[in-house]
Enzyme design. Sequence first.
Site, PDB file in Angstrom:
ATOM      1  N   GLU A 112       9.203   8.813 -13.214  1.00 51.96           N
ATOM      2  CA  GLU A 112       9.224   7.963 -12.022  1.00 51.96           C
ATOM      3  C   GLU A 112       9.311   6.476 -12.324  1.00 51.96           C
ATOM      4  O   GLU A 112       9.598   5.668 -11.428  1.00 51.96           O
ATOM      5  CB  GLU A 112       7.989   8.241 -11.153  1.00 51.96           C
ATOM      6  CG  GLU A 112       6.666   7.772 -11.726  1.00 51.96           C
ATOM      7  CD  GLU A 112       6.001   8.776 -12.664  1.00 51.96           C
ATOM      8  OE1 GLU A 112       4.789   8.638 -12.908  1.00 51.96           O
ATOM      9  OE2 GLU A 112       6.701   9.687 -13.150  1.00 51.96           O
TER      10      GLU A 112
ATOM     11  N   LYS B 236       5.735  -0.444   2.863  1.00 49.88           N
ATOM     12  CA  LYS B 236       6.197  -1.715   3.427  1.00 49.88           C
ATOM     13  C   LYS B 236       7.705  -1.739   3.616  1.00 49.88           C
ATOM     14  O   LYS B 236       8.197  -2.184   4.663  1.00 49.88           O
ATOM     15  CB  LYS B 236       5.775  -2.865   2.507  1.00 49.88           C
ATOM     16  CG  LYS B 236       5.935  -4.252   3.103  1.00 49.88           C
ATOM     17  CD  LYS B 236       4.796  -4.549   4.049  1.00 49.88           C
ATOM     18  CE  LYS B 236       4.749  -6.008   4.445  1.00 49.88           C
ATOM     19  NZ  LYS B 236       3.573  -6.338   5.250  1.00 49.88           N
TER      20      LYS B 236
ATOM     21  N   SER C 287      -0.891 -10.271  14.420  1.00 53.47           N
ATOM     22  CA  SER C 287      -1.216 -11.307  13.440  1.00 53.47           C
ATOM     23  C   SER C 287      -0.035 -12.239  13.201  1.00 53.47           C
ATOM     24  O   SER C 287      -0.192 -13.305  12.614  1.00 53.47           O
ATOM     25  CB  SER C 287      -1.602 -10.654  12.109  1.00 53.47           C
ATOM     26  OG  SER C 287      -0.476  -9.981  11.553  1.00 53.47           O
ATOM     27  N   GLY C 288       1.146 -11.815  13.648  1.00 53.37           N
ATOM     28  CA  GLY C 288       2.353 -12.561  13.312  1.00 53.37           C
ATOM     29  C   GLY C 288       3.013 -12.002  12.071  1.00 53.37           C
ATOM     30  O   GLY C 288       4.067 -12.471  11.643  1.00 53.37           O
ATOM     31  N   GLY C 289       2.404 -10.949  11.494  1.00 52.68           N
ATOM     32  CA  GLY C 289       2.964 -10.297  10.325  1.00 52.68           C
ATOM     33  C   GLY C 289       3.888  -9.157  10.703  1.00 52.68           C
ATOM     34  O   GLY C 289       3.994  -8.756  11.869  1.00 52.68           O
ATOM     35  N   VAL C 290       4.549  -8.605   9.703  1.00 49.33           N
ATOM     36  CA  VAL C 290       5.541  -7.551   9.916  1.00 49.33           C
ATOM     37  C   VAL C 290       4.892  -6.273  10.436  1.00 49.33           C
ATOM     38  O   VAL C 290       5.375  -5.649  11.394  1.00 49.33           O
ATOM     39  CB  VAL C 290       6.305  -7.260   8.605  1.00 49.33           C
ATOM     40  CG1 VAL C 290       7.234  -6.053   8.771  1.00 49.33           C
ATOM     41  CG2 VAL C 290       7.113  -8.474   8.183  1.00 49.33           C
ATOM     42  N   ASP C 291       3.775  -5.860   9.832  1.00 49.70           N
ATOM     43  CA  ASP C 291       3.182  -4.551  10.139  1.00 49.70           C
ATOM     44  C   ASP C 291       2.744  -4.439  11.594  1.00 49.70           C
ATOM     45  O   ASP C 291       3.119  -3.502  12.303  1.00 49.70           O
ATOM     46  CB  ASP C 291       1.994  -4.277   9.212  1.00 49.70           C
ATOM     47  CG  ASP C 291       2.351  -4.425   7.757  1.00 49.70           C
ATOM     48  OD1 ASP C 291       3.550  -4.292   7.430  1.00 49.70           O
ATOM     49  OD2 ASP C 291       1.452  -4.668   6.938  1.00 49.70           O
ATOM     50  N   SER C 292       1.920  -5.390  12.053  1.00 55.43           N
ATOM     51  CA  SER C 292       1.423  -5.306  13.424  1.00 55.43           C
ATOM     52  C   SER C 292       2.559  -5.487  14.428  1.00 55.43           C
ATOM     53  O   SER C 292       2.553  -4.878  15.504  1.00 55.43           O
ATOM     54  CB  SER C 292       0.321  -6.348  13.666  1.00 55.43           C
ATOM     55  OG  SER C 292       0.806  -7.665  13.491  1.00 55.43           O
ATOM     56  N   THR C 293       3.555  -6.295  14.080  1.00 56.13           N
ATOM     57  CA  THR C 293       4.681  -6.529  14.994  1.00 56.13           C
ATOM     58  C   THR C 293       5.521  -5.274  15.170  1.00 56.13           C
ATOM     59  O   THR C 293       5.895  -4.909  16.294  1.00 56.13           O
ATOM     60  CB  THR C 293       5.560  -7.680  14.485  1.00 56.13           C
ATOM     61  OG1 THR C 293       4.764  -8.870  14.388  1.00 56.13           O
ATOM     62  CG2 THR C 293       6.727  -7.931  15.428  1.00 56.13           C
TER      63      THR C 293
ATOM     64  N   GLY D 105      -2.823  11.280 -15.139  1.00 50.57           N
ATOM     65  CA  GLY D 105      -4.174  10.786 -14.923  1.00 50.57           C
ATOM     66  C   GLY D 105      -4.842  10.467 -16.240  1.00 50.57           C
ATOM     67  O   GLY D 105      -4.366  10.867 -17.309  1.00 50.57           O
TER      68      GLY D 105
ATOM     69  N   CYS E 206       2.702  14.674 -17.195  1.00 51.63           N
ATOM     70  CA  CYS E 206       1.680  14.185 -18.124  1.00 51.63           C
ATOM     71  C   CYS E 206       0.403  15.036 -18.006  1.00 51.63           C
ATOM     72  O   CYS E 206       0.394  16.192 -18.408  1.00 51.63           O
ATOM     73  CB  CYS E 206       1.415  12.703 -17.873  1.00 51.63           C
ATOM     74  SG  CYS E 206       0.656  11.866 -19.294  1.00 51.63           S
ATOM     75  N   TYR E 207      -0.676  14.499 -17.426  1.00 49.55           N
ATOM     76  CA  TYR E 207      -1.902  15.288 -17.242  1.00 49.55           C
ATOM     77  C   TYR E 207      -1.610  16.545 -16.433  1.00 49.55           C
ATOM     78  O   TYR E 207      -2.196  17.603 -16.674  1.00 49.55           O
ATOM     79  CB  TYR E 207      -2.947  14.428 -16.526  1.00 49.55           C
ATOM     80  CG  TYR E 207      -4.238  15.155 -16.188  1.00 49.55           C
ATOM     81  CD1 TYR E 207      -5.237  15.322 -17.151  1.00 49.55           C
ATOM     82  CD2 TYR E 207      -4.451  15.669 -14.909  1.00 49.55           C
ATOM     83  CE1 TYR E 207      -6.419  15.981 -16.843  1.00 49.55           C
ATOM     84  CE2 TYR E 207      -5.625  16.327 -14.586  1.00 49.55           C
ATOM     85  CZ  TYR E 207      -6.612  16.489 -15.556  1.00 49.55           C
ATOM     86  OH  TYR E 207      -7.777  17.148 -15.245  1.00 49.55           O
TER      87      TYR E 207
ATOM     88  N   HIS F 276       6.777  10.126 -18.023  1.00 48.63           N
ATOM     89  CA  HIS F 276       6.798   9.695 -16.620  1.00 48.63           C
ATOM     90  C   HIS F 276       8.239   9.418 -16.177  1.00 48.63           C
ATOM     91  O   HIS F 276       8.775   8.342 -16.447  1.00 48.63           O
ATOM     92  CB  HIS F 276       5.945   8.436 -16.440  1.00 48.63           C
ATOM     93  CG  HIS F 276       4.482   8.683 -16.578  1.00 48.63           C
ATOM     94  ND1 HIS F 276       3.694   9.110 -15.527  1.00 48.63           N
ATOM     95  CD2 HIS F 276       3.657   8.590 -17.659  1.00 48.63           C
ATOM     96  CE1 HIS F 276       2.444   9.258 -15.945  1.00 48.63           C
ATOM     97  NE2 HIS F 276       2.391   8.952 -17.227  1.00 48.63           N
TER      98      HIS F 276
END
Length: 561
Positions: free
Chosen positions: A209, A416, A262-268, A82, A116-117, A207
């Site tokens: 990661e 995603k 919406s035709g997008g991946v998430d809502s589908t 942070g 780190c922090y 870090h």
Amino acid sequence: PPTVKNPNPIYTSHLHRTNHPSMEAQAVKSNLVLILDYGSQYTHLITRRIRSLSIFSLCISGTSSLKSITDLNPSVIILSGGPHSVHAPHAPHAPSFPDGFIEYVEKNGIFVLGICYGLQLIVQKLGGVVGVGEKQEYGRMVVEVVKECGEGLFMGKKVGDKQVVWMSHGDEAVVLPGGFEVVARSEQGGIAAVQDSGRRFYGLQYHPEVTHSPEGMELLRHFLFDICGVTAGWKMEDVMEEEIKVIKSMVGPDDHVICALSGGVDSTVAATLVHKAIGDRLHCIFVDNGLLRYKEQDRVMGTFEKDLHLPVTCVDASVQFLSELKGVTDPEKKRKIIGKEFISVFDAFSHDLEKKLGRKPTYLVQGTLYPDVIESCPPPGSGRTHSHTIKSHHNVGGLPKDMKLKLIEPLKLLFKDEVRELGKILDVPVGFLKRHPFPGPGLAVRIPGDVTQGNALDILRQVDEIFIQAIKDAGIYDEIWQAFAVFLPIKTTGVQGDQRTHSNAVALRAVTSQDGMTADWYYFEHKFLDDVSRKICNSVRGVNRVCLDITSKPPSTIEWE
């Protein structure tokens, strides 16, 4: 509600924020790795890296209450980095873990890793001293193992072994608490790694990661599996099965659910998962607002009906939307109009459904993802109360107050790439899952100014189709996070067919990204750009100039408006 032991504690107990009894934390120790976020730009990356090891990981505010932590019942806690300082004059306001945290982790045998922090916080809270470093360390640095350990962070490494890591700090640990030992130092002599394996406290001043620390992922794997004894048991198949159980238990036998696609991946993917759980008591609506891509309605509805067998009502409201947008040039005003009109269509659909069913729908499905949840929380140290409220989904934009629908958000703890993996298991076509993101306001944010000017929408659709098809034909579609065309509100002079023209200019944009938070512009081969530009100018009447957007995010956003 009573605490219920769950046969699969890896996932369900941490998934939902409702009061359903099956969603409460259980007494048994889970495999959860909990990240306490102190504002590092890399915190989300820690969560993703750990999940890539098939270990379930969650991220909550570093200033969360002790009860919030104990309810989640983690086996490992990681304190993120942070921008704050534990020793500065404003230190009392610097974020820290809650009172009783040290006693809790020691009593319950929980492993703690500070990054780190997070390392500096451990050192200060356990009686050590943190001060301003003699030399600040930013960027790539070389660290060296200074103590050979039979067990610990660098087990198997020898004194003198070196590795490249990514540093980002100005403060450093000056005096360590009792029981701690330095196991690695930077080339400048600063403390790079510490541990007190007896008390299960570990710290890294760099870090692990980020990809700039090439051996960082191996260290995280060693820490979690070999030191902490966590098992890799988190699978997307389990996520699907658990979510279906939760949805079935949540939605009553006579309840009906609606979903805006919406035709997008998430809502589908969200709709497909709910449909698998409750069948045709799910009612979906797809709205053609006149701002969709080339042949979008036909393509999307074909996938919904033929491949996924989803019950979808298509509403063509393009005249309604475009008439309200006529003459509007302000980007924010355009978004608000689109949101308002969508709500109007959605409300009418809900009322028609109520008449048909003889009862009101009870639930609304939203494709909220984990980054949406995290981003709705103000960062620690901002002075604002940390909130876990979900921000309005960009395809809904706020519902009528009298609708009073309860939310089902089956993807709210997934990233995603995890949603795409879940979609594969649900047999959503791979080509659909790999589609580039498309903004909620549609082409309205890709036409600066009035979207109804002339034939701007038709021109943009044609240009965008040529550009995207060329990318697919070149075999580079999956390398790109998002690609699209923009209709510029200017006309330029050209020469076409031996005649002077005064026609429209368009811009092409393509970016690479991991999650859309930052992005770099994609480096096309010159021949590709030459071919695409020629094809656009030769095929699309009214275009005589093609520009390429070569701006990263930041400073620009991915979309133009």
